[in-house]
Scaffold this active site. Structure first.
Site, short mmCIF file in Angstrom:
data_model
loop_
_atom_site.label_atom_id
_atom_site.label_comp_id
_atom_site.label_asym_id
_atom_site.label_seq_id
_atom_site.Cartn_x
_atom_site.Cartn_y
_atom_site.Cartn_z
N LYS A 87 -43.05 25.60 -6.96
CA LYS A 87 -41.76 24.97 -7.28
C LYS A 87 -41.18 25.61 -8.53
O LYS A 87 -39.97 25.86 -8.62
CB LYS A 87 -41.94 23.45 -7.47
CG LYS A 87 -42.17 22.73 -6.16
CD LYS A 87 -42.72 21.33 -6.33
CE LYS A 87 -43.15 20.80 -4.95
NZ LYS A 87 -43.86 19.52 -5.01
N GLN B 234 -45.42 14.56 -8.74
CA GLN B 234 -46.30 15.26 -7.78
C GLN B 234 -47.40 14.31 -7.30
O GLN B 234 -48.09 13.70 -8.11
CB GLN B 234 -46.90 16.50 -8.47
CG GLN B 234 -47.74 17.36 -7.57
CD GLN B 234 -46.94 18.00 -6.43
OE1 GLN B 234 -45.85 18.52 -6.64
NE2 GLN B 234 -47.47 17.93 -5.23
N ASP C 276 -36.76 14.17 -4.59
CA ASP C 276 -37.72 14.17 -3.49
C ASP C 276 -37.33 13.15 -2.42
O ASP C 276 -37.92 13.14 -1.33
CB ASP C 276 -39.12 13.79 -4.03
CG ASP C 276 -40.09 14.96 -3.97
OD1 ASP C 276 -39.80 15.93 -3.25
OD2 ASP C 276 -41.14 14.88 -4.65
#
Ligand code: NAD
Length: 287
Positions: free
Chosen positions: A52, A96, A119
């Site tokens: 990322k 995460q 997300d």
């Protein structure tokens, strides 16, 4: 032989377009920024986070990492999220997963402002997706939908069968396919006679987490097969949930692993960060 859906190439094209958009935003004094929170020392998460950060660097998105101790409390994690919610320079917040077992990931997602939820995991984003509003679509489902669009695969009236009902893949992907007018079936570990379902699928999507689980005899002739899985084989190779060798002989389209859904997930995350930066700097935004 099936046509290979080249996720890697499509992702590259999307990232190039995003770079142009990012450069234009910078000319207006807007510097898109992503904050990534990682708790503990999970080796797989480290690889994902590194990918990322690389993608952000390529596009020109500022990338900031917060590494938290494995033993951090829920309160301290939520406090950091709250601080980032109020930091104007941060446009997107990514937590995460997985988190250590003493932390409640849903509580943490709930703490993320939906305006920074790149997300697409917060209850607000998921709710808007279900109701058909403008929202951040979670990155893997969004990437799969982009592939259908690029390859002109029309979902209208098609039987889409998704194996896997996770909050990050199976469920949001089902909503995305519904929005494209498909008839959607979600299968999971308690589904009886899985093959009866998969054999009816015009479009079969595997998001299970079991190497080479879907084999040729489970697939209808001419079906489109999307492989979301990322697994390590006994030889240490990255393989999907679909047995590529037997399925490519039967399917009309198939995604490879690696080089299929994975790169698209990262491209759509970048897309969401740029979207976040634009919305947060638009006085007329209704987002
Ligand atoms: P998960 O473990 O949360 O969910 C797996 C799902 O598979 C569950 O709903 C379970 O019911 C179902 N399942 C398990 N065994 C089954 C069986 N025998 N028959 C039918 N269904 C069964 O996993 P997840 O987070 O959704 O991820 C799934 C896979 O996709 C993993 O390999 C993961 O690494 C991968 N993944 C890839 C990307 C990407 O960018 N390509 C993104 C997210 C996840």
């Amino acid at each position: 032989m099936a046509t290979i859906i080249e996720g890697k190439n499509l992702a590259k094209k999307i990232r190039e377009e995003l770079k142009v958009e990012c450069d234009q935003l910078k000319k207006q004094g807007i510097y898109p920024k992503l904050a990534v929170i990682m708790v503990g020392d999970n080796p797989a998460s480290k690889v994902y986070v590194k990918n990322k950060s690389k993608a952000c660097n390529q596009i020109g998105i500022t990338y900031e990492e917060y590494f938290l101790e494995e033993t951090i409390t829920q309160q301290k994690l939520n406090d950091l999220i709250e601080r980032l919610n109020h930091t104007k320079e941060v446009n997107g917040i990514l937590l995460q997963s997985p988190l250590p077992s003493h932390l409640d990931i849903n509580q943490a997602f709930k703490a993320i402002s939906y305006r920074k939820d790149v997300d697409g995991f917060t209850p607000s984003s998921v709710g808007k997706l279900v109701m058909g509003g403008d929202t951040f679509i979670s990155c893997t489902p969004y990437g799969v939908i982009k592939m259908f669009e690029e390859y002109k695969i029309d979902l209208t009236g098609k039987n889409v069968v998704i194996i896997g009902r996770s909050n990050i893949v199976g469920k949001p992907l089902a909503q995305c396919c519904l929005a494209k007018n498909a008839t959607v079936t979600i299968c999971h570990s308690r589904t009886k006679d899985l093959q009866e379902h998969t054999k009816r699928a015009d479009i079969l999507i595997a998001a299970i987490g079991k190497a080479n689980f879907v084999t040729g005899h489970m697939v209808k002739e001419g079906a489109v097969v999307i492989d979301v899985g990322i697994n390590r084989s006994q030889e240490g190779k990255i393989v999907g949930d679909v047995d590529f060798e037997s399925v490519e002989k039967i399917a009309s389209y198939i995604t490879p692993v690696p080089g299929g859904v994975g790169p698209m997930t990262i491209a759509m995350l970048m897309n969401n960060v740029i979207k976040a930066a634009k919305e947060q700097n638009n006085k007329n935004s209704t987002f």
